[in-house]
Design a protein around this motif. Structure first.
Motif, PDB file in Angstrom:
ATOM      1  N   ILE A 149      18.032   1.001  -3.982  1.00 48.88           N
ATOM      2  CA  ILE A 149      17.158   1.677  -4.962  1.00 48.88           C
ATOM      3  C   ILE A 149      15.804   0.973  -5.034  1.00 48.88           C
ATOM      4  CG2 ILE A 149      16.840   2.150  -7.420  1.00 48.88           C
ATOM      5  CD1 ILE A 149      19.885   2.611  -7.578  1.00 48.88           C
ATOM      6  N   ILE A 150      15.815  -0.354  -5.018  1.00 43.31           N
ATOM      7  CA  ILE A 150      14.568  -1.118  -5.111  1.00 43.31           C
ATOM      8  C   ILE A 150      13.680  -0.857  -3.893  1.00 43.31           C
ATOM      9  CG2 ILE A 150      13.574  -3.437  -5.155  1.00 43.31           C
ATOM     10  CD1 ILE A 150      16.083  -4.314  -6.732  1.00 43.31           C
ATOM     11  N   ILE A 151      14.280  -0.956  -2.682  1.00 46.89           N
ATOM     12  CA  ILE A 151      13.453  -0.786  -1.477  1.00 46.89           C
ATOM     13  C   ILE A 151      13.019   0.667  -1.299  1.00 46.89           C
ATOM     14  CG2 ILE A 151      14.484  -2.775  -0.331  1.00 46.89           C
ATOM     15  CD1 ILE A 151      16.086  -0.845   1.420  1.00 46.89           C
ATOM     16  N   CYS A 152      13.849   1.587  -1.777  1.00 54.19           N
ATOM     17  CA  CYS A 152      13.514   3.001  -1.647  1.00 54.19           C
ATOM     18  C   CYS A 152      12.310   3.345  -2.539  1.00 54.19           C
ATOM     19  CB  CYS A 152      14.712   3.855  -2.031  1.00 54.19           C
ATOM     20  SG  CYS A 152      14.776   5.416  -1.156  1.00 54.19           S
ATOM     21  N   LEU A 153      12.315   2.851  -3.757  1.00 57.62           N
ATOM     22  CA  LEU A 153      11.186   3.091  -4.661  1.00 57.62           C
ATOM     23  C   LEU A 153       9.900   2.488  -4.102  1.00 57.62           C
ATOM     24  CD1 LEU A 153      12.860   2.482  -8.155  1.00 57.62           C
ATOM     25  CD2 LEU A 153      12.004   4.664  -7.253  1.00 57.62           C
ATOM     26  N   HIS A 154      10.034   1.284  -3.582  1.00 57.21           N
ATOM     27  CA  HIS A 154       8.859   0.636  -2.990  1.00 57.21           C
ATOM     28  C   HIS A 154       8.364   1.423  -1.789  1.00 57.21           C
ATOM     29  CE1 HIS A 154       6.184  -2.461  -1.466  1.00 57.21           C
ATOM     30  NE2 HIS A 154       6.783  -2.362  -0.295  1.00 57.21           N
ATOM     31  N   TYR A 155       9.281   1.863  -0.949  1.00 55.51           N
ATOM     32  CA  TYR A 155       8.903   2.602   0.251  1.00 55.51           C
ATOM     33  C   TYR A 155       8.172   3.897  -0.099  1.00 55.51           C
ATOM     34  CZ  TYR A 155       9.374   5.244   4.602  1.00 55.51           C
ATOM     35  OH  TYR A 155       9.112   6.006   5.731  1.00 55.51           O
ATOM     36  N   LEU A 156       8.681   4.609  -1.079  1.00 51.93           N
ATOM     37  CA  LEU A 156       8.079   5.891  -1.459  1.00 51.93           C
ATOM     38  C   LEU A 156       6.674   5.693  -2.033  1.00 51.93           C
ATOM     39  CD1 LEU A 156      11.165   7.687  -3.060  1.00 51.93           C
ATOM     40  CD2 LEU A 156      10.068   8.225  -0.873  1.00 51.93           C
ATOM     41  N   THR A 157       6.519   4.719  -2.925  1.00 49.50           N
ATOM     42  CA  THR A 157       5.200   4.502  -3.539  1.00 49.50           C
ATOM     43  C   THR A 157       4.204   3.933  -2.534  1.00 49.50           C
ATOM     44  OG1 THR A 157       5.952   2.327  -4.334  1.00 49.50           O
ATOM     45  CG2 THR A 157       6.138   4.184  -5.853  1.00 49.50           C
ATOM     46  N   LYS A 158       4.659   2.980  -1.710  1.00 52.85           N
ATOM     47  CA  LYS A 158       3.753   2.354  -0.736  1.00 52.85           C
ATOM     48  C   LYS A 158       3.346   3.356   0.342  1.00 52.85           C
ATOM     49  CE  LYS A 158       1.716  -1.330   1.033  1.00 52.85           C
ATOM     50  NZ  LYS A 158       0.906  -0.687   2.068  1.00 52.85           N
ATOM     51  N   THR A 159       4.292   4.157   0.822  1.00 49.13           N
ATOM     52  CA  THR A 159       3.968   5.137   1.863  1.00 49.13           C
ATOM     53  C   THR A 159       3.019   6.201   1.326  1.00 49.13           C
ATOM     54  OG1 THR A 159       6.121   4.774   2.915  1.00 49.13           O
ATOM     55  CG2 THR A 159       4.948   6.796   3.483  1.00 49.13           C
ATOM     56  N   THR A 160       3.281   6.654   0.105  1.00 49.59           N
ATOM     57  CA  THR A 160       2.381   7.642  -0.521  1.00 49.59           C
ATOM     58  C   THR A 160       0.976   7.063  -0.657  1.00 49.59           C
ATOM     59  OG1 THR A 160       4.237   8.569  -1.766  1.00 49.59           O
ATOM     60  CG2 THR A 160       2.020   9.114  -2.531  1.00 49.59           C
ATOM     61  N   ALA A 161       0.890   5.826  -1.103  1.00 51.46           N
ATOM     62  CA  ALA A 161      -0.417   5.171  -1.257  1.00 51.46           C
ATOM     63  C   ALA A 161      -1.130   5.044   0.085  1.00 51.46           C
ATOM     64  CB  ALA A 161      -0.235   3.799  -1.891  1.00 51.46           C
ATOM     65  N   ASP A 162      -0.389   4.680   1.126  1.00 46.28           N
ATOM     66  CA  ASP A 162      -0.991   4.518   2.454  1.00 46.28           C
ATOM     67  C   ASP A 162      -1.520   5.845   2.988  1.00 46.28           C
ATOM     68  OD1 ASP A 162      -0.418   1.854   2.400  1.00 46.28           O
ATOM     69  OD2 ASP A 162       1.368   1.981   3.657  1.00 46.28           O
TER      70      ASP A 162
END
Length: 814
Positions: A388-401
């Motif tokens: 859950i932690i890495i998934c949330l980070h992945y979604l927000t970071k990828t969207t930002a990128d």
């Protein structure tokens, strides 16, 4: 294809992502890890599950990692390091519970052959590999080393084990494995990986020694050939380039690590913060590295003692298990461990996971058979929490990128407010937060100094100097000049004293130090006029030191001694000290023979004319330039691209041929962003007011590149940029009329016809040749100027030479 095979294949591919992961790579790499995790949840139970002790071990590491991140020198960098760590644990756990060592060993063997073959083809110039940003290359050799060696040294024990411990083995298989061994050893030698060779020798000895009687003769021959080839290659490499010593800078990095550990022994300085330690504790400038080249020392410096002891204690415990159960796994794990104590191998996510797989494989304290576990609830909860932690980070970071790539900076910053890449991080609205997250980032303060005028930026200068006291000569000069101009004598004296203590002038070229020499000289004159004679003499000495013995400063120091009544010292300065500097000795002797001693200040007008652009280079810089040029000669673009920029860094004002080569390469490869930056660099470095930019045979090719790029900008309707590049083409062409005509055509086509005609007619009147040429042009077009870039003009400009004669084209058409 089974899940375990697909996962194993992914694992041997992960090293190609290198040590730093860019925007696109993060989407692929981290997205794949998440996908594998999700897929594993919807398949039948894996053959093994994590042991409670191993989960407790990981939770402890995660908690200690969080503590290190909270107390990090730059929390922002550690924040990203923390999520990378969680992704790494997720991938490692998937591999330990789903992959068989025999399958992974085969894939490492075969993939190493593929990677090694690509490496050799590149070495033979049969295959071109592009340089990646920041030299984060896996196969391509950079700085005499290829990180390909990190996986090659895992594959070679696999081949040796097959040859020595698998019996019977068919002739076909034996020949294949001998071929593999020779190819992999050849690649390892050519990578110049000293740590790889040492690690392999120690790690593979465990497999070779028990079979020594059977393989003694072939082993001796193989070792002798390997050593002769290795040291011959090292000798030839070191003769060709001065970039690395046989030991590199490892001892310096290890010393820095120890200082970093002493500074914060319990929680460390924070993951991803070794560059902070490197800059703060370097003995000599530009020992640039993000890694300690020893994972144990790096872990101590960044994560602290508790984390490091727990991590390495568990590794040693698991190695002991592999020693008694799995000889091949022990050999691979030992080789990888030794390698990471000499090189930054484990800073690569892929190499780290591959190494720890062999360290922990089937250790009963790490994994247990699924059939022996009655309740897996605790395992699922731990795995789910991490996911859950890495998934949330992945979604927000990828969207930002994605938003950032599409130039939507504010929405991007909302999804990833930690990012330092986003220019909004330096906006006044967010600057305090950025300074809190990146409080010890050298590059942040350099950027703030660049964008903030004095005196507002004064505090940023001192932050920069405290973080990196041995470097930043340009910033030292800027602040000292400001204090000198604003008559802040106390601050200037304090700053110059700080510079004297920290800057070793011999480690810089004279073009870098001469601005400081002038400031010391001006300060000494002010002090002399205020009757602070002894202090002034000290600053005259500093001026001489930073000028590298320049004659004018020698004479002024002698004048100071003479005027202060120390005539013997004055004569000694010119007769003895100055004679040690070949470029200055004759001037000093001439001055002494004329016996024209006077008060300091009489040479001020001469000193003010000294221009670092035209000072001779130091011997060290000359050798480096020769070495880099040899690399460019031996390696075609893009492999040699990095060496061009290293030459421009050492000597930005000459080497016009290299500027032209690289610009032409970018133009033909349509790498327009890089071309834009390079042409800006050329304009900046060669923008001299009182001197010609260079001989016409050197500048004309650059002018042509500016012209072609101006046409590209014009076609893209970026008219302001196009006009700028047309003007630069004029300058670098030494004002050839064809370039002026095209600039006027561009002005006219953008609605500035009056200005175009005014410009063109002014240039026409400069000399008779121009006037005759213009008459031909106006005879054809009158005042109706055509568009720039017509085929006839393209051909004319492309055919221009430095010896072009306008008399030969009297009947030509425009």
């Amino acid at each position: 294809m089974s899940f375990s095979l697909l996962l194993a294949l992914f694992l041997v591919i992960t090293p190609i992502f290198g040590k730093s992961v860019d925007y696109l790579e993060s989407i692929i790499l981290y997205g794949a890890i998440i996908s594998f995790f999700l897929f594993s949840r919807f398949r039948r139970s894996p053959p093994f599950v994590l042991h409670q002790k191993f989960i407790l071990f990981q939770i402890t590491l995660v908690l200690l990692y969080i503590v290190s991140t909270i107390f990090a020198k730059n929390i922002g960098f550690s924040y990203y390091g923390f999520f990378r760590f969680l992704f790494t644990l997720t991938l490692l756990n998937l591999c330990l519970t789903n992959i068989k060592d025999t399958v992974l060993s085969k894939l490492i063997h075969y993939s190493s052959l593929v990677y090694g073959s690509i490496f050799l083809l590149n070495k033979l110039s049969l295959l071109s590999l592009p340089l990646r940003p920041f030299n984060d290359n896996f196969i391509l050799q950079i700085w005499g080393h290829s990180y390909l060696a990190d996986i090659i040294i895992m594959a070679i024990p696999i081949v040796i084990y097959k040859l020595l411990y698998h019996s019977p083995i068919s002739l076909k298989n034996k020949l294949f494995h001998y071929f593999s061994l020779i190819l992999l050893l050849t690649v390892l030698i050519l990578t110049n990986s000293r740590s790889g060779a040492i690690s392999l020798a120690i790690g593979s000895a465990y497999l070779l020694i028990p079979k020594i009687k059977n393989i003694f003769k072939p082993l001796v021959i193989l070792v002798v050939i390997f050593l002769v080839a290795y040291f011959t290659n090292q000798f030839l490499y070191l003769q060709e380039s001065t970039l690395k010593s046989p030991g590199g800078n490892r001892l310096e990095y290890w010393r820095q690590s120890i200082h970093g550990f002493i500074e914060s022994p319990l929680v460390g300085n924070g993951p991803n913060n070794f560059f902070y330690i490197n800059k703060k504790y370097e003995n000599l400038p530009y020992s640039n590295t993000n890694y300690a080249h020893n994972y144990f020392l790096e872990s101590l410096a960044l994560n602290g003692l508790p984390y490091t002891l727990i991590f390495f204690a568990f590794i040693l415990f698991s190695l002991r298990y592999q020693l008694h159960r799995h000889p091949l796994n022990f050999s691979i794990a030992l080789t990888a461990l030794i390698n990471t104590l000499l090189d930054p191998a484990w800073n690569s996510l892929g190499i780290f996971c591959l190494s720890l797989f062999y360290v922990f494989y089937q250790n009963p304290q790490v994994v247990v058979s699924s059939s022996k576990v009655s309740s897996k609830k605790y395992i699922s909860l731990y795995s789910l929490a991490i996911f859950i932690i890495i998934c949330l980070h992945y979604l927000t970071k990828t969207t930002a990128d994605i938003l950032y790539i599409n130039n939507q900076k504010l929405p991007s910053f909302r999804f990833d407010p930690i990012s330092l890449d986003n220019s909004l991080a330096l906006d006044s609205q967010f600057l305090n937060r950025t300074l809190a997250l990146y409080a010890h980032d050298v590059f942040l303060y350099q950027e703030l100094i660049r964008t903030t005028p004095l005196p507002e930026s004064e505090k940023y200068y001192y932050q920069l100097f405290s973080l990196s006291p041995k470097e930043n000569l340009a910033q030292y000069s800027q602040l000292a000049t400001y204090y000198l101009q604003t008559n802040q004598q106390d601050k200037l004296t304090s700053l110059l004293s700080f510079i004297d203590k920290n800057i070793i002038s011999t480690t810089y070229s004279v073009k870098e130090t001469i601005p400081l020499a002038k400031i010391y000289y001006q300060t000494a004159l002010l002090q002399w006029n205020n009757h602070e004679f002894e202090t002034a003499i000290d600053n005259f000495k500093s001026a001489l030191n930073f000028s590298k013995g320049w004659a004018e400063f020698q004479i002024e120091l002698a004048n100071a001694y003479w005027s202060y009544g120390q005539k013997d010292l004055a004569k000694n300065q010119l007769q003895v000290e100055c004679q040690k500097i070949p470029l200055s000795s004759q001037n000093c002797q001439d001055f002494l023979n004329k016996n024209q001693f006077s008060v300091p200040g009489s040479r001020q007008s001469l000193i003010s004319l000294i221009d670092p652009r035209y000072l001779p280079l130091s011997d060290a810089d000359t050798q480096l330039l020769a070495s880099y040029r040899q690399q460019i000669k031996n390696n075609p673009l893009p492999q040699s691209e990095d060496y061009y920029y290293k030459i421009f860094e050492i000597d930005p004002w000459r080497n016009l041929d290299l500027y032209s080569q690289l610009a032409d390469y970018y133009l033909h490869q349509k790498r327009f962003d890089e071309l834009d930056r390079l042409l800006s660099l050329i304009s900046h470095n060669l923008n001299t007011e009182n001197h010609s930019t260079g001989p016409m045979h050197e500048t004309l090719p650059i002018a042509k590149t500016f012209y072609h790029f101006a046409l590209i900008k014009f076609d893209a309707k970026l008219y302001d940029q196009a006009l700028y590049y047309f003007q630069e083409a004029n300058r670098f062409s030494m004002d050839l009329m064809d370039f002026h005509i095209e600039y006027a055509n561009a002005l006219s086509s953008t609605g500035q016809k009056d200005q175009a005609l005014k410009h063109l007619k002014a240039e026409c009147q400069k000399n008779p040749i121009n006037n005759n040429y213009c008459n031909l042009f106006f005879k054809q077009f009158n005042d109706n100027l055509p568009l720039p870039g017509r085929p006839v003009m393209l051909q004319k400009i492309d055919n221009l030479t430095p010896y072009y004669s306008y008399d030969s084209i009297k009947n030509s058409q425009f």
